[in-house]
Design a protein around this motif. Structure first.
Motif, PDB file in Angstrom:
ATOM      1  N   LEU A  60       0.834  -1.198   0.000  1.00 19.36           N
ATOM      2  CA  LEU A  60       0.000   0.000   0.000  1.00 19.36           C
ATOM      3  C   LEU A  60       0.871   1.251   0.000  1.00 19.36           C
ATOM      4  O   LEU A  60       0.532   2.259  -0.634  1.00 19.36           O
ATOM      5  CB  LEU A  60      -0.927  -0.020   1.215  1.00 19.36           C
ATOM      6  CG  LEU A  60      -1.798  -1.280   1.359  1.00 19.36           C
ATOM      7  CD1 LEU A  60      -2.686  -1.174   2.592  1.00 19.36           C
ATOM      8  CD2 LEU A  60      -2.634  -1.515   0.106  1.00 19.36           C
ATOM      9  N   GLU A  61       1.976   1.199   0.716  1.00 20.64           N
ATOM     10  CA  GLU A  61       2.915   2.323   0.732  1.00 20.64           C
ATOM     11  C   GLU A  61       3.496   2.568  -0.663  1.00 20.64           C
ATOM     12  O   GLU A  61       3.665   3.716  -1.086  1.00 20.64           O
ATOM     13  CB  GLU A  61       4.021   2.050   1.749  1.00 20.64           C
ATOM     14  CG  GLU A  61       3.537   2.045   3.186  1.00 20.64           C
ATOM     15  CD  GLU A  61       4.406   1.232   4.134  1.00 20.64           C
ATOM     16  OE1 GLU A  61       3.996   1.064   5.301  1.00 20.64           O
ATOM     17  OE2 GLU A  61       5.481   0.753   3.712  1.00 20.64           O
ATOM     18  N   ALA A  62       3.806   1.481  -1.368  1.00 16.74           N
ATOM     19  CA  ALA A  62       4.347   1.616  -2.723  1.00 16.74           C
ATOM     20  C   ALA A  62       3.314   2.225  -3.664  1.00 16.74           C
ATOM     21  O   ALA A  62       3.653   3.055  -4.529  1.00 16.74           O
ATOM     22  CB  ALA A  62       4.797   0.251  -3.243  1.00 16.74           C
ATOM     23  N   GLU A  63       2.049   1.827  -3.517  1.00 20.60           N
ATOM     24  CA  GLU A  63       0.992   2.423  -4.344  1.00 20.60           C
ATOM     25  C   GLU A  63       0.891   3.923  -4.088  1.00 20.60           C
ATOM     26  O   GLU A  63       0.742   4.725  -5.014  1.00 20.60           O
ATOM     27  CB  GLU A  63      -0.351   1.750  -4.030  1.00 20.60           C
ATOM     28  CG  GLU A  63      -0.442   0.293  -4.415  1.00 20.60           C
ATOM     29  CD  GLU A  63      -0.524   0.083  -5.921  1.00 20.60           C
ATOM     30  OE1 GLU A  63      -0.816   1.056  -6.650  1.00 20.60           O
ATOM     31  OE2 GLU A  63      -0.284  -1.051  -6.379  1.00 20.60           O
ATOM     32  N   ALA A  64       0.991   4.310  -2.814  1.00 19.63           N
ATOM     33  CA  ALA A  64       0.851   5.722  -2.460  1.00 19.63           C
ATOM     34  C   ALA A  64       1.990   6.568  -3.011  1.00 19.63           C
ATOM     35  O   ALA A  64       1.771   7.644  -3.574  1.00 19.63           O
ATOM     36  CB  ALA A  64       0.769   5.866  -0.944  1.00 19.63           C
TER      37      ALA A  64
END
Length: 578
Positions: free
Chosen positions: A475-479
Motif C-alpha cells: 500500500l505504501e508503494a501504491e501511495a
C-alpha cells in the motif's frame, strides 16, 4: 581465497571465539592493517594493525576489570575512528558482555535517544560505559551519573591477559531496533557471532583479499557484524566511514569503494536510493565501481525499483546487476539468515496481489501483481521453515506463512525475559520430535519459491480487511507511486478507523510544496491505495524526516499510528473520502 578454503571456513571456525581468532591473526600477521578509519573527505584518520588492536584492547580490558567482573555488562556507544573496535574487543578480552548503543548525546540530551539509553541501562545494569577519551567523558556521560566511564585511550601499562572464553560465553547484548515492540536485548554468544559471519564469508567468498567498506553504525547488528566480526573471521581489511559522513554526502562511500579491487559492502535499501538521488553525473564520472564484487541490500524491505535505478545510474562506472544481492536477517539470529552468492542476479518477480492476500504465491506479471525481490537461500548451517501462524504446521513452497529459523547463529533469548524467550527462541512446529531442533520465530511473513526466500511483511503489521490480508509495504508503494511529489519518499501504512469504518491510514513524507500541490498529491495517493484495498483510506502528508523510523531505517508503523491517534504528527495536508 580458493574454493577449498572458502568451503571449509565454516567448519574450521566452529570451535573458535572472537578472542581466539584475533590471537590467530596476531600470531600470523601482527602488522597487517585490519581497521582503517577515514573522515568525511576520505582522508585516513587512524589505522589499526592486529598488534595495535590487541595492545589497546588489553589496556581497555584491564581498566574495565577495575569496575567489574567477567559476565558484567559494559555500554559501548558508537565511537569515532577505530575506538569502537578497540572498546568492543576490550570488553571481550575482559570476559565482559558488550552492549552496543548509539552515540552518547552529551550534556542536556533529551528525547527518544536518552529514553532508549536509560531503558537499556535499567534493563542490563552495566558496570561501566566506554568513551573515546577522558577529556570528553564528563560531557558524554552527563546524563548517566550512576555509571562509571572508562576511556578507550588508556595510558601504556600492563594490559590484561585475555579471559579464557569459550564459544558458549556471552559476548554481547544486541538490543533490537524496536520496529514492532519495545527494544529487547538479544543474548549473543561467541559461537553465534563466529558461525554467522563464517557463513556470510563462505557465501560471499570473503577472505584476506577482500576489503570491507562500511559506514553502518556499529550499534546495529548489520554494522557490527560486517564492520567488526566479518573482518576478524575472514581476515579482510576494513575501511570505516562514520555514519554521519555518509548521511551528509553518500559520495564518500562510493569513493572509498572505488579505491579497491575486491570489495564487500552492505547497506539498507534507502542508502542505495540516496546514492541515486544525491550523487550527480559529474560526481559519478570520477567513480570506478568495477571492483565492488558484492553489494548486500538488506535490513529493510528491498525494492526492485531501487535496484534497477541504482544499476542504471551506476552501470556506466562499472556496477553490474549481479553485484547487488538482497539479504534477509534479524538480530534474534545474530544477523544473516539468507542471501545469494557473488555474481547471482536477484530474482525480481511479480505475484498476484489477490492470491498473496489468501496466502498463496502465484507468479504473474501484470497490473494486478506486486513485485517482490528474492532474498536468496539459507546460509550454510541454517534451515528455514515457513509455518502456518495459526496451526504451527509447516507449509509447502509457495504458501505464505511465518518464517522460522534453526541455526547455530540463533541467539540465546532476550535478556531477563525467560517466558517470551521460550516462546520465540525455542519453537517447534506441530508434530515435530520433542527432542528435535528448535527454531526462532521471526515474526516475518514470507514464502519459498524457486529456491529463494521472499518476504511479504510482518505479522504485527498486517492490514486485515474483511478477512483478507494486505501488506502495508504494498500500500505504501501504491501511495508513493501515485504522484511525482512522493517519488522516492518514505511512507507508513496501518489499519485504522476512517469515517467510522475499518480502513487504512497512509502517512507520507514530502518535500516543500504549496498547499494546492500537497492536496493534489494526497488525493492521488488516496485514490491509488483505495484501488488496492476495498476500504476507506486516509492520507497524511508529513514534512521530510518526520516519519518515525528505527535506527536501521525501518518504518515504525505502530508508533506512526499512535502519534496520529494522539494528534502529534506534524501533518501538512490530509485527504480522506467525503
Amino acid at each position: 581465497m580458493t574454493d577449498t578454503v572458502v568451503e571449509s571456513l565454516l567448519d574450521t571456525t566452529t570451535h573458535e571465539t572472537l578472542v581466539s581468532l584475533v590471537a590467530r591473526g596476531l600470531a600470523s600477521q601482527p602488522d597487517r592493517p585490519v581497521f582503517t578509519a577515514v573522515d568525511a573527505e576520505g582522508v585516513v584518520e587512524a589505522t589499526l594493525t592486529m598488534a595495535d588492536l590487541d595492545r589497546k584492547a588489553r589496556l581497555v580490558a584491564a581498566a574495565l576489570r577495575t569496575h567489574g567482573e567477567a559476565g558484567d555488562r559494559v555500554i559501548v556507544p558508537l565511537l569515532g575512528g577505530v575506538d569502537f573496535q578497540v572498546g568492543f574487543l576490550g570488553c571481550l578480552y575482559a570476559g565482559m558482555v558488550a552492549v552496543p548503543v548509539p552515540a552518547l548525546e552529551g550534556k542536556g540530551s533529551k528525547g527518544k535517544g536518552l529514553a532508549r539509553l536509560t531503558s537499556i541501562i535499567t534493563d542490563c545494569a552495566p558496570v561501566a560505559v566506554l568513551v573515546s577519551d577522558a577529556q570528553g567523558a564528563e560531557a558524554a556521560t552527563a546524563d548517566l551519573p550512576d555509571v562509571p566511564w572508562v576511556s578507550v585511550e588508556q595510558p601504556n601499562g600492563a594490559g590484561l591477559e585475555p579471559e579464557q572464553v569459550t564459544p558458549s560465553t556471552v559476548a554481547m547484548l544486541q538490543y533490537t531496533s524496536g520496529s514492532t515492540a519495545d527494544a529487547r536485548g538479544v543474548v549473543i554468544t561467541h559461537r553465534n557471532l563466529v558461525s554467522n559471519q563464517s557463513a556470510m564469508a563462505d557465501a560471499g567468498r570473503i577472505g584476506p583479499q577482500t576489503t570491507v567498506v562500511t559506514w553502518l553504525p556499529m550499534f546495529h547488528d548489520m554494522g557490527l557484524c560486517t564492520g567488526f566480526v566479518l573482518p576478524v573471521v575472514s581476515g579482510a581489511n576494513t575501511v570505516l566511514i562514520q555514519p554521519w559522513s555518509f548521511v551528509r554526502n553518500p559520495l564518500v562511500w562510493l569513493q572509498q569503494i572505488s579505491r579497491y579491487d575486491d570489495v564487500f559492502s552492505a547497506a539498507p535499501n534507502f542508502a542505495y536510493e540516496m546514492c541515486v538521488t544525491r550523487i550527480g553525473a559529474d560526481e559519478r564520472a570520477g567513480l570506478d565501481l568495477s571492483g565492488w564484487r558484492l553489494a548486500v541490500n538488506g535490513s529493510e524491505p528491498v525494492s526492485g525499483a531501487t535496484i534497477r535505478r541504482f544499476v542504471e545510474t551506476f552501470s556506466g562506472v562499472g556496477f553490474t546487476l549481479g553485484t547487488m544481492r538482497p539479504g534477509y536477517g534479524l538480530a534474534e539470529c545474530t544477523l544473516a539468515v539468507a542471501g545469494g552468492g557473488s555474481g547471482e542476479e536477484a530474482p525480481m518477480l511479480g505475484f498476484r496481489r489477490d492470491s498473496l492476500a489468501q496466502g498463496v504465491a502465484v507468479a504473474e506479471e501484470g497490473p494486478d501483481s506486486v513485485e517482490l525481490v528474492g532474498n536468496g537461500r539459507a546460509f550454510g548451517g541454517m534451515h528455514l521453515l515457513v509455518v502456518d501462524r495459526d496451526t504451527l504446521r509447516p507449509l509447502e513452497d509457495g504458501r505464505v506463512g511465518e518464517i522460522w529459523v534453526h541455526s547455530p547463529s540463533n541467539g540465546q533469548g532476550y535478556w531477563q525475559r525467560p517466558e517470551v524467550s521460550v516462546e520465540l527462541f525455542e519453537a517447534r512446529p506441530v508434530g515435530a520430535d520433542p527432542d528435535g531442533p528448535t527454531y526462532v520465530r521471526t515474526g516475518d511473513l514470507g514464502f519459498l519459491y524457486e529456491d529463494n526466500l521472499f518476504i511479504t511483511g510482518r505479522t504485527k503489521d498486517l492490514v486485515i480487511i474483511a478477512g483478507t490480508n494486505y501488506y502495508p509495504q504494498d500500500l505504501e508503494a501504491e501511495a508513493t507511486a501515485a504522484h511525482p511529489l512522493f517519488a522516492h519518499m518514505r511512507a507508513g501504512a496501518w489499519q485504522s478507523e476512517v469515517g467510522g469504518r475499518t480502513g487504512v491510514t497512509v502517512a507520507i513524507e514530502a518535500p516543500d510544496a504549496d498547499e494546492e500541490t500537497l492536496a493534489k498529491a494526497a488525493r492521488a495517493a488516496g485514490i491509488a491505495v483505495a484501488k488496492a484495498v476495498p476500504a476507506p483510506v486516509r492520507v497524511l502528508v508529513l514534512p521530510l524526516f518526520k516519519l518515525p523510523k528505527t535506527t536501521s531505517g525501518k518504518i515504525r508503523r505502530g508508533e506512526c499510528a499512535a502519534r496520529a491517534e494522539a494528534g502529534v504528527l506534524p501533518v501538512r495536508a490530509t485527504w480522506a473520502p467525503a
